[in-house]
Write an enzyme that holds these catalytic residues in place. Structure first.
Site, mmCIF file in Angstrom:
data_model
loop_
_atom_site.group_PDB
_atom_site.id
_atom_site.type_symbol
_atom_site.label_atom_id
_atom_site.label_comp_id
_atom_site.label_asym_id
_atom_site.label_seq_id
_atom_site.Cartn_x
_atom_site.Cartn_y
_atom_site.Cartn_z
ATOM 1 N N THR A 142 55.125 -2.454 43.181
ATOM 2 C CA THR A 142 54.683 -2.972 44.443
ATOM 3 C C THR A 142 53.518 -4.332 43.757
ATOM 4 O O THR A 142 53.533 -5.342 44.804
ATOM 5 C CB THR A 142 53.679 -2.183 45.401
ATOM 6 N N ASN A 188 55.852 1.729 36.660
ATOM 7 C CA ASN A 188 56.827 1.546 37.551
ATOM 8 C C ASN A 188 57.598 0.049 37.328
ATOM 9 O O ASN A 188 56.561 -1.012 37.307
ATOM 10 C CB ASN A 188 56.368 1.496 39.186
ATOM 11 N N ASP A 200 42.293 3.429 41.202
ATOM 12 C CA ASP A 200 43.452 2.852 42.082
ATOM 13 C C ASP A 200 42.843 3.388 43.381
ATOM 14 O O ASP A 200 42.294 4.467 43.613
ATOM 15 C CB ASP A 200 44.696 3.884 41.778
ATOM 16 N N GLY A 217 59.920 1.002 42.061
ATOM 17 C CA GLY A 217 58.938 1.196 42.969
ATOM 18 C C GLY A 217 57.698 0.457 42.586
ATOM 19 O O GLY A 217 56.602 0.960 43.119
ATOM 20 N N HIS A 261 51.295 -3.110 34.917
ATOM 21 C CA HIS A 261 50.328 -1.968 34.886
ATOM 22 C C HIS A 261 50.566 -0.597 34.471
ATOM 23 O O HIS A 261 51.967 -0.385 34.591
ATOM 24 C CB HIS A 261 49.620 -2.259 36.232
ATOM 25 N N HIS A 281 48.822 -12.498 32.685
ATOM 26 C CA HIS A 281 49.560 -11.972 33.416
ATOM 27 C C HIS A 281 51.138 -12.229 32.873
ATOM 28 O O HIS A 281 51.734 -12.947 32.577
ATOM 29 C CB HIS A 281 49.652 -12.900 34.505
ATOM 30 N N CYS A 290 45.423 -10.223 39.020
ATOM 31 C CA CYS A 290 44.716 -11.421 38.230
ATOM 32 C C CYS A 290 43.379 -11.544 39.207
ATOM 33 O O CYS A 290 42.553 -11.828 38.455
ATOM 34 C CB CYS A 290 45.652 -12.685 38.110
ATOM 35 N N CYS A 315 48.228 -13.664 42.399
ATOM 36 C CA CYS A 315 48.548 -12.258 42.087
ATOM 37 C C CYS A 315 47.132 -11.323 42.270
ATOM 38 O O CYS A 315 46.107 -11.648 42.028
ATOM 39 C CB CYS A 315 48.673 -12.123 40.502
ATOM 40 N N HIS A 356 49.822 3.525 35.249
ATOM 41 C CA HIS A 356 48.799 4.566 35.972
ATOM 42 C C HIS A 356 48.563 5.396 35.031
ATOM 43 O O HIS A 356 49.297 6.109 34.214
ATOM 44 C CB HIS A 356 49.892 5.037 37.254
HETATM 45 P P1 5GP Z 1 52.765 0.241 41.726
HETATM 46 O O1 5GP Z 1 53.306 0.680 42.928
HETATM 47 O O2 5GP Z 1 53.227 -1.296 41.739
HETATM 48 O O3 5GP Z 1 53.319 0.837 40.406
HETATM 49 O O4 5GP Z 1 51.182 0.304 41.510
HETATM 50 C C1 5GP Z 1 50.473 -0.435 42.453
HETATM 51 C C2 5GP Z 1 48.869 0.394 42.417
HETATM 52 O O5 5GP Z 1 48.047 -0.614 42.842
HETATM 53 C C3 5GP Z 1 49.274 1.446 43.755
HETATM 54 O O6 5GP Z 1 48.903 2.860 43.224
HETATM 55 C C4 5GP Z 1 48.069 0.881 44.623
HETATM 56 O O7 5GP Z 1 47.367 2.006 45.263
HETATM 57 C C5 5GP Z 1 47.122 0.093 43.860
HETATM 58 N N1 5GP Z 1 46.519 -1.197 44.414
HETATM 59 C C6 5GP Z 1 47.053 -1.947 45.410
HETATM 60 N N2 5GP Z 1 46.268 -2.687 46.078
HETATM 61 C C7 5GP Z 1 45.062 -2.411 45.324
HETATM 62 C C8 5GP Z 1 43.752 -2.832 45.298
HETATM 63 O O8 5GP Z 1 43.357 -3.822 45.892
HETATM 64 N N3 5GP Z 1 42.800 -2.332 44.754
HETATM 65 C C9 5GP Z 1 42.955 -1.357 43.878
HETATM 66 N N4 5GP Z 1 42.132 -0.638 43.119
HETATM 67 N N5 5GP Z 1 44.320 -0.745 43.737
HETATM 68 C C10 5GP Z 1 45.029 -1.213 44.414
HETATM 69 ZN ZN ZN Z 2 48.823 -11.178 37.570
#
Ligand code: 5GP
Ligand code: ZN
Length: 113
Positions: free
Chosen positions: A94, A86, A30, A92, A99, A46, A7, A4, A101
């Site tokens: 990813t 999300n 981010d 959405g 988490h 987690h 994690c 993860c 935002h």
């Molecule tokens: P989701 O789309 O799952 O709601 O948000 C995942 C967020 O994680 C995205 O805004 C993406 O920019 C951020 N993110 C993905 N990989 C990394 C990383 O390696 N470091 C940081 N600081 N943010 C990440």
């Molecule tokens: Zn995790």
């Protein structure tokens, strides 16, 4: 969780710009900013997503929101901010580690999509 991304960030195995940390919550900037104050908050435990929140782990959600209040104050988001979660493919999401935002620093639009 071995595989993860968040994690690994919590464990310091992948570098991040830490904004806040306590026993239960980790917050970092981010890498893909969509607002001037793009911060991600994650529970240290987690939990894959909001689908997995239950009476045994909802404590971590409360701790995330306590942290949001502290971080927003420290970041000077006195005029307000937006918290986004999300969930799953249609939502959405990813990264499959729960988490939130935290977005702020500008007047955000009214649209939710
Ligand atoms: P989701 O789309 O799952 O709601 O948000 C995942 C967020 O994680 C995205 O805004 C993406 O920019 C951020 N993110 C993905 N990989 C990394 C990383 O390696 N470091 C940081 N600081 N943010 C990440
Ligand atoms: Zn995790």
């Amino acid at each position: 969780m071995d595989d993860c991304l968040f994690c690994k960030i919590i464990a310091g195995e992948i570098p991040s710009t830490k904004v806040y940390e306590d026993e239960d919550v980790f917050a970092f900037r981010d890498i893909n900013p969509q607002a001037p104050a793009p911060i991600l908050l994650v529970p240290k435990k987690h939990i894959c997503c909001t689908r997995a929140i239950n009476s045994e782990n909802s404590f971590y959600v409360a701790k995330c929101f306590e942290a949001i209040a502290k971080i927003a104050k420290a970041e000077g988001l006195d005029n307000g901010y937006r918290v986004i979660n999300n969930c799953g493919e249609d939502g959405g999401q990813t990264v499959m580690h729960l988490h939130f935002h935290l977005l702020g620093g500008v007047k955000l639009g009214e649209k939710m999509v």
